[in-house]
Design a protein around this motif. Structure first.
Motif, PDB file in Angstrom:
ATOM      1  N   ILE A 170       1.290 -13.720   5.265  1.00  9.33           N
ATOM      2  CA  ILE A 170       2.316 -13.014   4.503  1.00  9.33           C
ATOM      3  C   ILE A 170       1.834 -11.631   4.087  1.00  9.33           C
ATOM      4  O   ILE A 170       2.631 -10.699   3.950  1.00  9.33           O
ATOM      5  CB  ILE A 170       2.781 -13.851   3.286  1.00  9.33           C
ATOM      6  CG1 ILE A 170       4.192 -13.449   2.841  1.00  9.33           C
ATOM      7  CG2 ILE A 170       1.832 -13.725   2.110  1.00  9.33           C
ATOM      8  CD1 ILE A 170       5.263 -13.855   3.783  1.00  9.33           C
ATOM      9  N   GLU A 171       0.524 -11.472   3.915  1.00 11.26           N
ATOM     10  CA  GLU A 171       0.002 -10.140   3.583  1.00 11.26           C
ATOM     11  C   GLU A 171       0.112  -9.205   4.782  1.00 11.26           C
ATOM     12  O   GLU A 171       0.476  -8.033   4.627  1.00 11.26           O
ATOM     13  CB  GLU A 171      -1.431 -10.251   3.081  1.00 11.26           C
ATOM     14  CG  GLU A 171      -1.534 -10.978   1.748  1.00 11.26           C
ATOM     15  CD  GLU A 171      -2.879 -10.805   1.078  1.00 11.26           C
ATOM     16  OE1 GLU A 171      -3.413  -9.677   1.079  1.00 11.26           O
ATOM     17  OE2 GLU A 171      -3.412 -11.801   0.544  1.00 11.26           O
ATOM     18  N   GLY A 172      -0.196  -9.696   5.981  1.00 11.03           N
ATOM     19  CA  GLY A 172      -0.012  -8.867   7.165  1.00 11.03           C
ATOM     20  C   GLY A 172       1.444  -8.527   7.400  1.00 11.03           C
ATOM     21  O   GLY A 172       1.783  -7.388   7.767  1.00 11.03           O
ATOM     22  N   PHE A 173       2.314  -9.494   7.178  1.00  7.13           N
ATOM     23  CA  PHE A 173       3.749  -9.261   7.311  1.00  7.13           C
ATOM     24  C   PHE A 173       4.217  -8.188   6.332  1.00  7.13           C
ATOM     25  O   PHE A 173       5.020  -7.313   6.682  1.00  7.13           O
ATOM     26  CB  PHE A 173       4.480 -10.579   7.061  1.00  7.13           C
ATOM     27  CG  PHE A 173       5.979 -10.497   7.133  1.00  7.13           C
ATOM     28  CD1 PHE A 173       6.619 -10.186   8.320  1.00  7.13           C
ATOM     29  CD2 PHE A 173       6.754 -10.761   6.010  1.00  7.13           C
ATOM     30  CE1 PHE A 173       8.008 -10.125   8.388  1.00  7.13           C
ATOM     31  CE2 PHE A 173       8.133 -10.711   6.068  1.00  7.13           C
ATOM     32  CZ  PHE A 173       8.764 -10.394   7.252  1.00  7.13           C
ATOM     33  N   THR A 174       3.697  -8.226   5.130  1.00  6.84           N
ATOM     34  CA  THR A 174       4.054  -7.232   4.118  1.00  6.84           C
ATOM     35  C   THR A 174       3.695  -5.825   4.579  1.00  6.84           C
ATOM     36  O   THR A 174       4.492  -4.890   4.449  1.00  6.84           O
ATOM     37  CB  THR A 174       3.327  -7.544   2.797  1.00  6.84           C
ATOM     38  OG1 THR A 174       3.725  -8.840   2.341  1.00  6.84           O
ATOM     39  CG2 THR A 174       3.640  -6.509   1.734  1.00  6.84           C
ATOM     40  N   ARG A 175       2.499  -5.662   5.110  1.00  7.06           N
ATOM     41  CA  ARG A 175       2.080  -4.322   5.558  1.00  7.06           C
ATOM     42  C   ARG A 175       2.942  -3.833   6.717  1.00  7.06           C
ATOM     43  O   ARG A 175       3.279  -2.639   6.790  1.00  7.06           O
ATOM     44  CB  ARG A 175       0.599  -4.357   5.941  1.00  7.06           C
ATOM     45  CG  ARG A 175      -0.318  -4.510   4.736  1.00  7.06           C
ATOM     46  CD  ARG A 175      -1.778  -4.324   5.104  1.00  7.06           C
ATOM     47  NE  ARG A 175      -2.323  -5.491   5.790  1.00  7.06           N
ATOM     48  CZ  ARG A 175      -2.861  -6.533   5.181  1.00  7.06           C
ATOM     49  NH1 ARG A 175      -2.921  -6.568   3.857  1.00  7.06           N
ATOM     50  NH2 ARG A 175      -3.357  -7.546   5.875  1.00  7.06           N
ATOM     51  N   ALA A 176       3.315  -4.748   7.608  1.00  5.28           N
ATOM     52  CA  ALA A 176       4.179  -4.353   8.720  1.00  5.28           C
ATOM     53  C   ALA A 176       5.546  -3.892   8.219  1.00  5.28           C
ATOM     54  O   ALA A 176       6.087  -2.880   8.695  1.00  5.28           O
ATOM     55  CB  ALA A 176       4.330  -5.522   9.695  1.00  5.28           C
ATOM     56  N   LEU A 177       6.113  -4.618   7.260  1.00  2.00           N
ATOM     57  CA  LEU A 177       7.392  -4.207   6.685  1.00  2.00           C
ATOM     58  C   LEU A 177       7.283  -2.834   6.031  1.00  2.00           C
ATOM     59  O   LEU A 177       8.181  -1.993   6.164  1.00  2.00           O
ATOM     60  CB  LEU A 177       7.857  -5.225   5.643  1.00  2.00           C
ATOM     61  CG  LEU A 177       8.338  -6.590   6.105  1.00  2.00           C
ATOM     62  CD1 LEU A 177       8.776  -7.411   4.901  1.00  2.00           C
ATOM     63  CD2 LEU A 177       9.468  -6.471   7.114  1.00  2.00           C
ATOM     64  N   GLY A 241       7.626   2.851  -7.430  1.00  2.00           N
ATOM     65  CA  GLY A 241       8.217   3.560  -6.307  1.00  2.00           C
ATOM     66  C   GLY A 241       7.231   4.173  -5.333  1.00  2.00           C
ATOM     67  O   GLY A 241       7.581   4.426  -4.172  1.00  2.00           O
ATOM     68  N   PHE A 242       6.002   4.421  -5.761  1.00  2.00           N
ATOM     69  CA  PHE A 242       5.000   5.037  -4.891  1.00  2.00           C
ATOM     70  C   PHE A 242       3.965   4.013  -4.428  1.00  2.00           C
ATOM     71  O   PHE A 242       2.889   4.369  -3.961  1.00  2.00           O
ATOM     72  CB  PHE A 242       4.318   6.203  -5.627  1.00  2.00           C
ATOM     73  CG  PHE A 242       3.588   7.160  -4.722  1.00  2.00           C
ATOM     74  CD1 PHE A 242       4.246   7.811  -3.693  1.00  2.00           C
ATOM     75  CD2 PHE A 242       2.238   7.406  -4.901  1.00  2.00           C
ATOM     76  CE1 PHE A 242       3.568   8.703  -2.865  1.00  2.00           C
ATOM     77  CE2 PHE A 242       1.547   8.294  -4.084  1.00  2.00           C
ATOM     78  CZ  PHE A 242       2.224   8.943  -3.052  1.00  2.00           C
ATOM     79  N   ILE A 243       4.285   2.734  -4.572  1.00  2.00           N
ATOM     80  CA  ILE A 243       3.382   1.660  -4.162  1.00  2.00           C
ATOM     81  C   ILE A 243       4.044   0.882  -3.039  1.00  2.00           C
ATOM     82  O   ILE A 243       5.136   0.334  -3.209  1.00  2.00           O
ATOM     83  CB  ILE A 243       3.079   0.708  -5.337  1.00  2.00           C
ATOM     84  CG1 ILE A 243       2.507   1.473  -6.522  1.00  2.00           C
ATOM     85  CG2 ILE A 243       2.098  -0.389  -4.897  1.00  2.00           C
ATOM     86  CD1 ILE A 243       2.371   0.642  -7.786  1.00  2.00           C
ATOM     87  N   THR A 244       3.412   0.814  -1.883  1.00  2.73           N
ATOM     88  CA  THR A 244       3.958   0.034  -0.786  1.00  2.73           C
ATOM     89  C   THR A 244       2.836  -0.387   0.152  1.00  2.73           C
ATOM     90  O   THR A 244       1.814   0.289   0.265  1.00  2.73           O
ATOM     91  CB  THR A 244       5.059   0.796  -0.023  1.00  2.73           C
ATOM     92  OG1 THR A 244       5.783  -0.128   0.805  1.00  2.73           O
ATOM     93  CG2 THR A 244       4.486   1.928   0.816  1.00  2.73           C
ATOM     94  N   GLY A 245       3.022  -1.533   0.787  1.00  5.47           N
ATOM     95  CA  GLY A 245       2.052  -2.066   1.722  1.00  5.47           C
ATOM     96  C   GLY A 245       0.798  -2.616   1.079  1.00  5.47           C
ATOM     97  O   GLY A 245      -0.210  -2.824   1.756  1.00  5.47           O
ATOM     98  N   GLN A 246       0.866  -2.910  -0.207  1.00  5.37           N
ATOM     99  CA  GLN A 246      -0.323  -3.310  -0.952  1.00  5.37           C
ATOM    100  C   GLN A 246      -0.313  -4.800  -1.302  1.00  5.37           C
ATOM    101  O   GLN A 246       0.744  -5.406  -1.457  1.00  5.37           O
ATOM    102  CB  GLN A 246      -0.432  -2.507  -2.250  1.00  5.37           C
ATOM    103  CG  GLN A 246      -0.441  -1.000  -2.046  1.00  5.37           C
ATOM    104  CD  GLN A 246      -1.566  -0.540  -1.140  1.00  5.37           C
ATOM    105  OE1 GLN A 246      -2.725  -0.904  -1.347  1.00  5.37           O
ATOM    106  NE2 GLN A 246      -1.223   0.256  -0.141  1.00  5.37           N
ATOM    107  N   SER A 247      -1.511  -5.343  -1.448  1.00  5.93           N
ATOM    108  CA  SER A 247      -1.692  -6.686  -2.010  1.00  5.93           C
ATOM    109  C   SER A 247      -2.283  -6.510  -3.396  1.00  5.93           C
ATOM    110  O   SER A 247      -3.405  -6.014  -3.541  1.00  5.93           O
ATOM    111  CB  SER A 247      -2.633  -7.520  -1.138  1.00  5.93           C
ATOM    112  OG  SER A 247      -2.060  -7.769   0.129  1.00  5.93           O
ATOM    113  N   LEU A 248      -1.534  -6.911  -4.399  1.00  4.99           N
ATOM    114  CA  LEU A 248      -1.945  -6.710  -5.785  1.00  4.99           C
ATOM    115  C   LEU A 248      -2.293  -8.060  -6.406  1.00  4.99           C
ATOM    116  O   LEU A 248      -1.451  -8.954  -6.498  1.00  4.99           O
ATOM    117  CB  LEU A 248      -0.832  -6.015  -6.575  1.00  4.99           C
ATOM    118  CG  LEU A 248      -0.550  -4.601  -6.031  1.00  4.99           C
ATOM    119  CD1 LEU A 248       0.803  -4.574  -5.351  1.00  4.99           C
ATOM    120  CD2 LEU A 248      -0.633  -3.564  -7.103  1.00  4.99           C
ATOM    121  N   HIS A 249      -3.552  -8.194  -6.810  1.00  8.17           N
ATOM    122  CA  HIS A 249      -4.058  -9.468  -7.310  1.00  8.17           C
ATOM    123  C   HIS A 249      -3.800  -9.595  -8.808  1.00  8.17           C
ATOM    124  O   HIS A 249      -4.055  -8.667  -9.575  1.00  8.17           O
ATOM    125  CB  HIS A 249      -5.550  -9.576  -7.035  1.00  8.17           C
ATOM    126  CG  HIS A 249      -5.874  -9.760  -5.590  1.00  8.17           C
ATOM    127  ND1 HIS A 249      -6.196 -10.990  -5.043  1.00  8.17           N
ATOM    128  CD2 HIS A 249      -5.900  -8.872  -4.551  1.00  8.17           C
ATOM    129  CE1 HIS A 249      -6.425 -10.847  -3.752  1.00  8.17           C
ATOM    130  NE2 HIS A 249      -6.240  -9.581  -3.425  1.00  8.17           N
TER     131      HIS A 249
END
Length: 257
Positions: A170-177, A241-249
């Motif tokens: 799901i993290e890889g999918f998130t970055r692709a989106l 709004g300026f955060i995308t493609g990130q995994s936030l723990h």
């Protein structure tokens, strides 16, 4: 529609869908979004009574609420859910892919059906719902997709190979989106909870370990569903709004990246 407002109602005018939205993290996210002014659609596979109770909590916060029972692994059911949401509300601004199965099984005893069942709900579900709603988000030039990951995909976990694999996916999918839809005003991020306390489902297990040792948050307490919801709310608001493609723990220092 107010997208960039300030204060407690910063999501006023927006519409959110939370899959697996009836318990624990899903419920907390739904209530946080409603508290910020968003109308919220609760998705569950079969828990109509629990979903209805969450809707009442949402309405008590002054937001509109709806329930849509659908299996997120079923393409036709997801398509019907999309059509009903867009017909009723006219748009979708926030999609939270939280639906998951968190079973435990030793790898050598795990059936292929168990493996595929976990991956299907987490990965196929996120794929189908995202694919269903992204055209509407791209068409309106705005959208927020939040996928819920899991710390076991970073630490490893005994008896959770299927969950760890799905949550890594799901993290890889998130970055692709994030990359594919950056030009459409849509952001995609993954929120990765650590050990979240409270009542767990019968299949969730008690804990996870690294090399045979139980992991504990360094802040001295387990997390709360509201801790995860607060991060989701941040990502859905103007500050995200300026955060995308990130995994936030969100793990209290249980796992340090």
């Amino acid at each position: 529609m107010q997208r960039n407002g300030e204060g407690d109602r910063m999501l006023s005018g927006q519409v959110a869908l939370v899959t697996g939205g009836v318990r624990r993290i899903g419920r907390a996210i739904a209530l946080a979004l409603a508290g910020a002014g968003a109308d919220v659609v609760i998705n569950a596979r079969s828990s109509a009574e629990e979903a209805g109770a969450v809707c009442k909590e949402i309405e008590a916060l002054g937001a509109r609420a709806a329930v849509h029972l659908a299996d997120v692994t079923d393409e036709d059911q997801v398509t019907r859910m999309r059509d009903e949401v867009l017909d009723r509300f006219g748009r979708l601004d926030i999609l939270v892919n939280n639906a998951a199965i968190r079973q435990e099984a030793a790898l050598t005893e795990m059936s292929l059906a168990e493996w595929r069942g976990v991956l299907s709900v987490i990965l196929d579900g996120a794929f189908l719902t995202s694919r269903a709603f992204l055209p509407a988000m791209a068409g309106q030039g705005y959208g927020r997709i939040i996928n819920i990951g899991g710390v076991s995909s970073h630490t490893g976990a005994s008896r959770r190979a299927h969950v760890a694999a799905a949550k890594a996916g799901i993290e890889g999918f998130t970055r692709a989106l994030a990359v594919e839809f950056a030009g459409c005003g849509v952001t995609a991020n993954c929120v990765v909870p650590g050990k979240i306390g409270g009542k767990r489902s019968a299949t969730s297990g008690e804990s996870f370990s690294l090399h045979g040792h139980e992991l504990r948050p360094i802040v001295g307490r387990e997390g709360r569903p509201e801790d995860v919801a607060a991060m989701v709310l941040t990502l859905c608001g103007p500050a995200g709004g300026f955060i995308t493609g990130q995994s936030l723990h969100v793990n209290g220092g249980l796992f340090l990246t």
